[in-house]
Write a protein that holds these residues in place. Structure first.
Motif, PDB file in Angstrom:
ATOM      1  N   UNK A   1       5.535 -56.351   7.268  1.00 18.31           N
ATOM      2  CA  UNK A   1       5.090 -57.713   6.969  1.00 18.31           C
ATOM      3  C   UNK A   1       5.298 -58.033   5.492  1.00 18.31           C
ATOM      4  N   UNK A   2       4.935 -57.095   4.617  1.00 18.93           N
ATOM      5  CA  UNK A   2       5.117 -57.314   3.177  1.00 18.93           C
ATOM      6  C   UNK A   2       6.594 -57.530   2.852  1.00 18.93           C
ATOM      7  N   UNK A   3       7.465 -56.746   3.460  1.00 16.45           N
ATOM      8  CA  UNK A   3       8.907 -56.899   3.215  1.00 16.45           C
ATOM      9  C   UNK A   3       9.421 -58.250   3.686  1.00 16.45           C
ATOM     10  N   UNK A   4       9.010 -58.660   4.889  1.00 15.28           N
ATOM     11  CA  UNK A   4       9.462 -59.952   5.417  1.00 15.28           C
ATOM     12  C   UNK A   4       8.939 -61.118   4.592  1.00 15.28           C
ATOM     13  N   UNK A   5       7.673 -61.064   4.205  1.00 14.69           N
ATOM     14  CA  UNK A   5       7.101 -62.147   3.399  1.00 14.69           C
ATOM     15  C   UNK A   5       7.757 -62.186   2.016  1.00 14.69           C
ATOM     16  N   UNK A   6       7.996 -61.012   1.429  1.00 17.37           N
ATOM     17  CA  UNK A   6       8.696 -60.963   0.142  1.00 17.37           C
ATOM     18  C   UNK A   6      10.089 -61.567   0.244  1.00 17.37           C
ATOM     19  N   UNK A   7      10.793 -61.236   1.315  1.00 14.68           N
ATOM     20  CA  UNK A   7      12.138 -61.776   1.516  1.00 14.68           C
ATOM     21  C   UNK A   7      12.085 -63.297   1.692  1.00 14.68           C
TER      22      UNK A   7
END
Length: 128
Positions: free
Chosen positions: A110-116
């Motif tokens: 989730x953190x990776x997707x939101x960061x992207x």
């Protein structure tokens, strides 16, 4: 300026991960909603420093696994960085609590997707 933008994006991403993944909690000292923002920003600061200092070394050391898995091992590295952030932040009165590797994995995703997603929305001149 770029550091502050990255810090706010990480704060939003970690907050969403804590909201959506049942094994991730943000422990606050109970001083109200305004204080919770400070807690999330503190955790995001720890996460940003961990990603800047430790993640490149871990990626270099795990390069053979990254090549064999065509980069999918990056998800495991991201989970470990989130778990390390939780471990470091628990030394304070408030911090991030992660119940296990599964929660860390889904939280890191989730953190990776939101960061992207949020990183793509930031104007180009703010990223330089």
């Amino acid at each position: 300026m770029r550091f502050l933008v990255r810090l706010v994006i990480n704060a939003v991403a970690i907050w969403l991960a804590a909201e959506w993944v049942s094994g991730i909690e943000i422990a606050s000292s109970g001083r109200g909603q305004g204080w919770d923002v400070v807690v999330v920003l503190f955790i995001a600061l720890v996460f940003t420093v961990v990603n800047a200092a430790i993640r490149p070394v871990v990626k270099l050391l795990s390069l053979p696994l990254l090549i064999v898995t065509l980069g999918l091992f990056t998800l495991v590295i991201n989970a470990l960085m989130l778990w390390l952030t939780a471990w470091i932040s628990q030394a304070t009165d408030y911090g991030l609590t992660i119940s296990g590797f599964g929660a860390a994995f889904w939280g890191a995703l989730i953190v990776s997707l939101v960061n992207w997603l949020l990183g793509a929305l930031v104007p180009e001149h703010s990223r330089r």
